[in-house]
Design a protein around this motif. Structure first.
Motif, PDB file in Angstrom:
ATOM      1  N   UNK A  41       4.338 -67.355 -41.802  1.00 54.34           N
ATOM      2  CA  UNK A  41       5.069 -67.769 -40.607  1.00 54.34           C
ATOM      3  C   UNK A  41       6.184 -66.783 -40.276  1.00 54.34           C
ATOM      4  N   UNK A  42       6.912 -66.349 -41.297  1.00 54.90           N
ATOM      5  CA  UNK A  42       8.022 -65.422 -41.068  1.00 54.90           C
ATOM      6  C   UNK A  42       7.500 -64.072 -40.572  1.00 54.90           C
ATOM      7  N   UNK A  43       6.435 -63.560 -41.182  1.00 55.05           N
ATOM      8  CA  UNK A  43       5.870 -62.277 -40.749  1.00 55.05           C
ATOM      9  C   UNK A  43       5.312 -62.378 -39.340  1.00 55.05           C
ATOM     10  N   UNK A  44       4.670 -63.494 -39.028  1.00 57.84           N
ATOM     11  CA  UNK A  44       4.122 -63.673 -37.683  1.00 57.84           C
ATOM     12  C   UNK A  44       5.241 -63.734 -36.645  1.00 57.84           C
ATOM     13  N   UNK A  45       6.350 -64.388 -36.990  1.00 58.96           N
ATOM     14  CA  UNK A  45       7.449 -64.529 -36.032  1.00 58.96           C
ATOM     15  C   UNK A  45       8.233 -63.237 -35.853  1.00 58.96           C
ATOM     16  N   UNK A  46       8.373 -62.446 -36.934  1.00 60.78           N
ATOM     17  CA  UNK A  46       9.212 -61.258 -36.859  1.00 60.78           C
ATOM     18  C   UNK A  46       8.413 -59.959 -36.777  1.00 60.78           C
ATOM     19  N   UNK A  47       7.165 -59.968 -37.237  1.00 63.80           N
ATOM     20  CA  UNK A  47       6.359 -58.761 -37.259  1.00 63.80           C
ATOM     21  C   UNK A  47       6.702 -57.823 -38.396  1.00 63.80           C
ATOM     22  N   UNK A  48       7.467 -58.296 -39.388  1.00 68.33           N
ATOM     23  CA  UNK A  48       7.907 -57.450 -40.497  1.00 68.33           C
ATOM     24  C   UNK A  48       7.983 -58.289 -41.763  1.00 68.33           C
ATOM     25  N   UNK A  49       7.734 -57.636 -42.905  1.00 68.57           N
ATOM     26  CA  UNK A  49       7.788 -58.334 -44.182  1.00 68.57           C
ATOM     27  C   UNK A  49       9.198 -58.416 -44.758  1.00 68.57           C
ATOM     28  N   UNK A  50      10.124 -57.594 -44.261  1.00 68.06           N
ATOM     29  CA  UNK A  50      11.469 -57.544 -44.840  1.00 68.06           C
ATOM     30  C   UNK A  50      12.162 -58.909 -44.775  1.00 68.06           C
ATOM     31  N   UNK A  51      12.179 -59.614 -43.653  1.00 66.30           N
ATOM     32  CA  UNK A  51      12.818 -60.936 -43.641  1.00 66.30           C
ATOM     33  C   UNK A  51      12.173 -61.916 -44.632  1.00 66.30           C
ATOM     34  N   UNK A  52      10.863 -61.848 -44.784  1.00 67.90           N
ATOM     35  CA  UNK A  52      10.187 -62.736 -45.736  1.00 67.90           C
ATOM     36  C   UNK A  52      10.617 -62.416 -47.161  1.00 67.90           C
ATOM     37  N   UNK A  53      10.765 -61.135 -47.469  1.00 69.67           N
ATOM     38  CA  UNK A  53      11.219 -60.752 -48.809  1.00 69.67           C
ATOM     39  C   UNK A  53      12.672 -61.166 -49.047  1.00 69.67           C
ATOM     40  N   UNK A  54      13.486 -61.087 -48.014  1.00 69.56           N
ATOM     41  CA  UNK A  54      14.886 -61.509 -48.137  1.00 69.56           C
ATOM     42  C   UNK A  54      14.961 -63.017 -48.378  1.00 69.56           C
ATOM     43  N   UNK A  55      14.138 -63.782 -47.682  1.00 73.05           N
ATOM     44  CA  UNK A  55      14.108 -65.238 -47.903  1.00 73.05           C
ATOM     45  C   UNK A  55      13.662 -65.534 -49.333  1.00 73.05           C
ATOM     46  N   UNK A  56      12.635 -64.845 -49.813  1.00 69.45           N
ATOM     47  CA  UNK A  56      12.177 -65.048 -51.185  1.00 69.45           C
ATOM     48  C   UNK A  56      13.248 -64.703 -52.208  1.00 69.45           C
ATOM     49  N   UNK A  57      13.964 -63.606 -51.966  1.00 72.89           N
ATOM     50  CA  UNK A  57      15.048 -63.222 -52.877  1.00 72.89           C
ATOM     51  C   UNK A  57      16.168 -64.256 -52.857  1.00 72.89           C
ATOM     52  N   UNK A  58      16.476 -64.771 -51.672  1.00 73.15           N
ATOM     53  CA  UNK A  58      17.521 -65.805 -51.568  1.00 73.15           C
ATOM     54  C   UNK A  58      17.144 -67.075 -52.305  1.00 73.15           C
ATOM     55  N   UNK A  59      15.892 -67.471 -52.187  1.00 72.66           N
ATOM     56  CA  UNK A  59      15.435 -68.670 -52.904  1.00 72.66           C
ATOM     57  C   UNK A  59      15.482 -68.428 -54.410  1.00 72.66           C
ATOM     58  N   UNK A  60      15.095 -67.230 -54.840  1.00 72.97           N
ATOM     59  CA  UNK A  60      15.163 -66.896 -56.262  1.00 72.97           C
ATOM     60  C   UNK A  60      16.587 -66.911 -56.786  1.00 72.97           C
ATOM     61  N   UNK A  61      17.521 -66.356 -56.027  1.00 71.35           N
ATOM     62  CA  UNK A  61      18.931 -66.371 -56.444  1.00 71.35           C
ATOM     63  C   UNK A  61      19.493 -67.794 -56.472  1.00 71.35           C
ATOM     64  N   UNK A  62      19.128 -68.607 -55.487  1.00 75.91           N
ATOM     65  CA  UNK A  62      19.583 -69.998 -55.469  1.00 75.91           C
ATOM     66  C   UNK A  62      19.025 -70.764 -56.670  1.00 75.91           C
ATOM     67  N   UNK A  63      17.779 -70.493 -57.028  1.00 75.61           N
ATOM     68  CA  UNK A  63      17.184 -71.152 -58.195  1.00 75.61           C
ATOM     69  C   UNK A  63      17.873 -70.729 -59.480  1.00 75.61           C
ATOM     70  N   UNK A  64      18.182 -69.433 -59.597  1.00 72.72           N
ATOM     71  CA  UNK A  64      18.878 -68.950 -60.789  1.00 72.72           C
ATOM     72  C   UNK A  64      20.273 -69.558 -60.886  1.00 72.72           C
ATOM     73  N   UNK A  65      20.971 -69.657 -59.760  1.00 75.29           N
ATOM     74  CA  UNK A  65      22.303 -70.260 -59.755  1.00 75.29           C
ATOM     75  C   UNK A  65      22.231 -71.738 -60.144  1.00 75.29           C
ATOM     76  N   UNK A  66      21.231 -72.439 -59.634  1.00 70.94           N
ATOM     77  CA  UNK A  66      21.075 -73.848 -59.994  1.00 70.94           C
ATOM     78  C   UNK A  66      20.804 -73.990 -61.488  1.00 70.94           C
ATOM     79  N   UNK A  67      19.984 -73.109 -62.042  1.00 71.35           N
ATOM     80  CA  UNK A  67      19.676 -73.165 -63.472  1.00 71.35           C
ATOM     81  C   UNK A  67      20.927 -72.913 -64.304  1.00 71.35           C
ATOM     82  N   UNK A  68      21.738 -71.963 -63.873  1.00 66.50           N
ATOM     83  CA  UNK A  68      22.939 -71.602 -64.640  1.00 66.50           C
ATOM     84  C   UNK A  68      24.016 -72.669 -64.525  1.00 66.50           C
TER      85      UNK A  68
END
Length: 72
Positions: free
Chosen positions: A18-45
């Motif tokens: 959905x993100x790639x289709x809306x933006x035409x680029x993978x960078x925003x999708x990778x940024x969202x994935x990184x943000x979710x990963x950081x939020x998960x790590x913070x929640x774990x810690x």
């Protein structure tokens, strides 16, 4: 725990598409994935209690705290 992993595994490709289709680029999708990963790590810690594992428990010789040992 497995249920959460399965939900994430099912939603990640769909959300990325959905993100790639809306933006035409993978960078925003990778940024969202990184943000979710950081939020998960913070929640774990910060949410889980910081109880260290003893050497006895790490080697399988001890019974975890709160567990009862069944006599042989």
């Amino acid at each position: 725990m497995n249920f959460g992993g399965y939900i994430g595994g099912a939603l990640a490709p769909m959300t990325t598409g959905f993100i790639v289709q809306a933006t035409g680029d993978f960078v925003p999708a990778l940024i969202v994935g990184a943000g979710i990963g950081l939020a998960s790590a913070a929640a774990y810690i910060f949410i889980l209690p910081g109880r260290p594992i003893s050497a006895e428990q790490a080697t399988g010789g001890g019974v975890p705290a709160g567990a009862t040992q069944i006599p042989a």
